[in-house]
Design a protein around this motif. Sequence first.
Motif, PDB file in Angstrom:
ATOM      1  N   GLU A  13       1.048  -1.147  -0.067  1.00  0.00           N
ATOM      2  CA  GLU A  13      -0.203   0.094  -0.021  1.00  0.00           C
ATOM      3  C   GLU A  13       0.927   1.277  -0.037  1.00  0.00           C
ATOM      4  O   GLU A  13       1.982   1.005   0.364  1.00  0.00           O
ATOM      5  CB  GLU A  13      -0.997  -0.165   1.339  1.00  0.00           C
ATOM      6  N   SER A 219       6.070  -7.409   3.362  1.00  0.00           N
ATOM      7  CA  SER A 219       5.235  -6.252   3.167  1.00  0.00           C
ATOM      8  C   SER A 219       5.936  -5.307   2.196  1.00  0.00           C
ATOM      9  O   SER A 219       7.131  -5.376   2.274  1.00  0.00           O
ATOM     10  CB  SER A 219       4.606  -5.392   4.315  1.00  0.00           C
ATOM     11  N   SER A 222       3.578   0.783  -2.111  1.00  0.00           N
ATOM     12  CA  SER A 222       3.461   0.505  -3.527  1.00  0.00           C
ATOM     13  C   SER A 222       3.271   1.792  -4.044  1.00  0.00           C
ATOM     14  O   SER A 222       3.349   2.795  -3.403  1.00  0.00           O
ATOM     15  CB  SER A 222       2.087  -0.093  -3.626  1.00  0.00           C
ATOM     16  N   ALA A 232       5.831  -3.036  -4.680  1.00  0.00           N
ATOM     17  CA  ALA A 232       4.842  -3.745  -4.142  1.00  0.00           C
ATOM     18  C   ALA A 232       5.165  -5.241  -3.898  1.00  0.00           C
ATOM     19  O   ALA A 232       6.137  -5.348  -3.194  1.00  0.00           O
ATOM     20  CB  ALA A 232       3.411  -3.607  -5.033  1.00  0.00           C
ATOM     21  N   LYS A 235       4.032 -10.418   0.104  1.00  0.00           N
ATOM     22  CA  LYS A 235       3.614 -11.788  -0.066  1.00  0.00           C
ATOM     23  C   LYS A 235       3.805 -12.645   1.498  1.00  0.00           C
ATOM     24  O   LYS A 235       4.384 -12.241   2.335  1.00  0.00           O
ATOM     25  CB  LYS A 235       4.790 -12.308  -1.104  1.00  0.00           C
ATOM     26  N   SER A 246       0.306 -13.659  -2.811  1.00  0.00           N
ATOM     27  CA  SER A 246       1.114 -12.455  -3.175  1.00  0.00           C
ATOM     28  C   SER A 246       0.140 -11.527  -3.898  1.00  0.00           C
ATOM     29  O   SER A 246      -0.886 -11.807  -4.532  1.00  0.00           O
ATOM     30  CB  SER A 246       2.129 -13.022  -4.199  1.00  0.00           C
ATOM     31  N   THR A 247       0.543 -10.062  -3.761  1.00  0.00           N
ATOM     32  CA  THR A 247      -0.033  -9.220  -4.212  1.00  0.00           C
ATOM     33  C   THR A 247       0.337  -8.803  -5.711  1.00  0.00           C
ATOM     34  O   THR A 247      -0.373  -8.102  -6.460  1.00  0.00           O
ATOM     35  CB  THR A 247      -0.143  -7.858  -3.536  1.00  0.00           C
ATOM     36  N   ARG A 250       1.215  -4.784  -7.368  1.00  0.00           N
ATOM     37  CA  ARG A 250      -0.148  -3.917  -7.340  1.00  0.00           C
ATOM     38  C   ARG A 250      -0.237  -3.845  -5.631  1.00  0.00           C
ATOM     39  O   ARG A 250       0.051  -4.710  -4.797  1.00  0.00           O
ATOM     40  CB  ARG A 250      -1.308  -4.452  -7.764  1.00  0.00           C
ATOM     41  N   SER A 251      -1.178  -2.824  -5.298  1.00  0.00           N
ATOM     42  CA  SER A 251      -1.463  -2.628  -3.943  1.00  0.00           C
ATOM     43  C   SER A 251      -2.512  -3.743  -3.684  1.00  0.00           C
ATOM     44  O   SER A 251      -3.172  -4.340  -4.500  1.00  0.00           O
ATOM     45  CB  SER A 251      -2.414  -1.309  -3.588  1.00  0.00           C
ATOM     46  N   GLY A 252      -2.662  -4.144  -2.625  1.00  0.00           N
ATOM     47  CA  GLY A 252      -3.416  -5.322  -1.846  1.00  0.00           C
ATOM     48  C   GLY A 252      -2.778  -5.886  -0.534  1.00  0.00           C
ATOM     49  O   GLY A 252      -2.003  -5.431  -0.185  1.00  0.00           O
ATOM     50  N   VAL A 253      -3.812  -6.944  -0.165  1.00  0.00           N
ATOM     51  CA  VAL A 253      -3.135  -7.472   0.917  1.00  0.00           C
ATOM     52  C   VAL A 253      -3.151  -8.975   0.284  1.00  0.00           C
ATOM     53  O   VAL A 253      -4.265  -9.721  -0.104  1.00  0.00           O
ATOM     54  CB  VAL A 253      -4.325  -7.522   2.171  1.00  0.00           C
ATOM     55  N   ALA A 254      -1.982  -9.732   0.717  1.00  0.00           N
ATOM     56  CA  ALA A 254      -1.631 -11.095   0.612  1.00  0.00           C
ATOM     57  C   ALA A 254      -2.160 -11.834   1.706  1.00  0.00           C
ATOM     58  O   ALA A 254      -1.413 -11.607   2.846  1.00  0.00           O
ATOM     59  CB  ALA A 254      -0.297 -11.231   0.033  1.00  0.00           C
TER      60      ALA A 254
END
Length: 292
Positions: A13, A219, A222, A232, A235, A246-247, A250-254
Amino acid sequence: MSKHTAGVAAVAESFGRDVEANLARIAEIVDDARARGVRLLALPEAALGGYLSVLGAGRDGAHDERPDSVPPVMDVDGPELRRVAEIAREMTVVVGFCEGDLGERYNSAAVVSGDGVHGVYRKIHQPLGESLYYAPGETLRAFDTPAGRLGMLICYDKAFPEAARALALDGAETIACISAWPASRTATAGDLAEDRWTKRFDIFDAARALENQVVWLASNQSGTFGSLRFVASAKVVGPGGDVLASTGPRSGVAVAQLDVSAALETARRSMFHLGDRRPDLYPTHVSEGSYA
């Protein structure tokens, strides 16, 4: 599914200088992760106040930060980490911040739950002029947390096998390595997934997990900040070096669901890397002519 199975997660993020906006975004991420069964969540390096905006060119390279543009200094007992604890509640959260202590600034990570701060790690290995803005940490140790015994590292630390090994030898079952890892600036790929620094980031994550047979949470920031473009690639890596979630770029939550203790027991059943070491044969000195 084992009754001890729980969600572990790593976040990609973008976080900048606006601390209130960062805390609001952290609350959103934590609420979403909670709904997905996550009990341990790793946020990026400098999630509470943003990272430095430019990296230097080499061993003596400098950032271009002005004194009024560097990350805000925070106390371990200050309101920002108290807010994170209130947000975390029953979850355990690792978060990066700029720590102030006795006139020094540290690039730090804290592991926090609703009970408060369980431990703080100060980044030891400093790349590309970062030492102009932060004092180095001096301690590698694991902490007992509601999510089990946990070690923390920050970004460039993952390039040094000794750092992760020290945490594993101190009993860490999970290591959270939080980062603000950028893409290459000299040969940047149009596709972040193909960037050479993304590939290094991913290799280090798999290697550190496998060689220590631990669960590894990576972490990362991003998006962009200043002149930096982050890769980013947050994972979760299992103790066999396998990427469980894994993201990507890109932004996201693995998020991965696993029983950490059972995963470590399975990985270590036939070949136990920590137990099969031969430290009596490993050199402890730097040979003449090497970097000091």
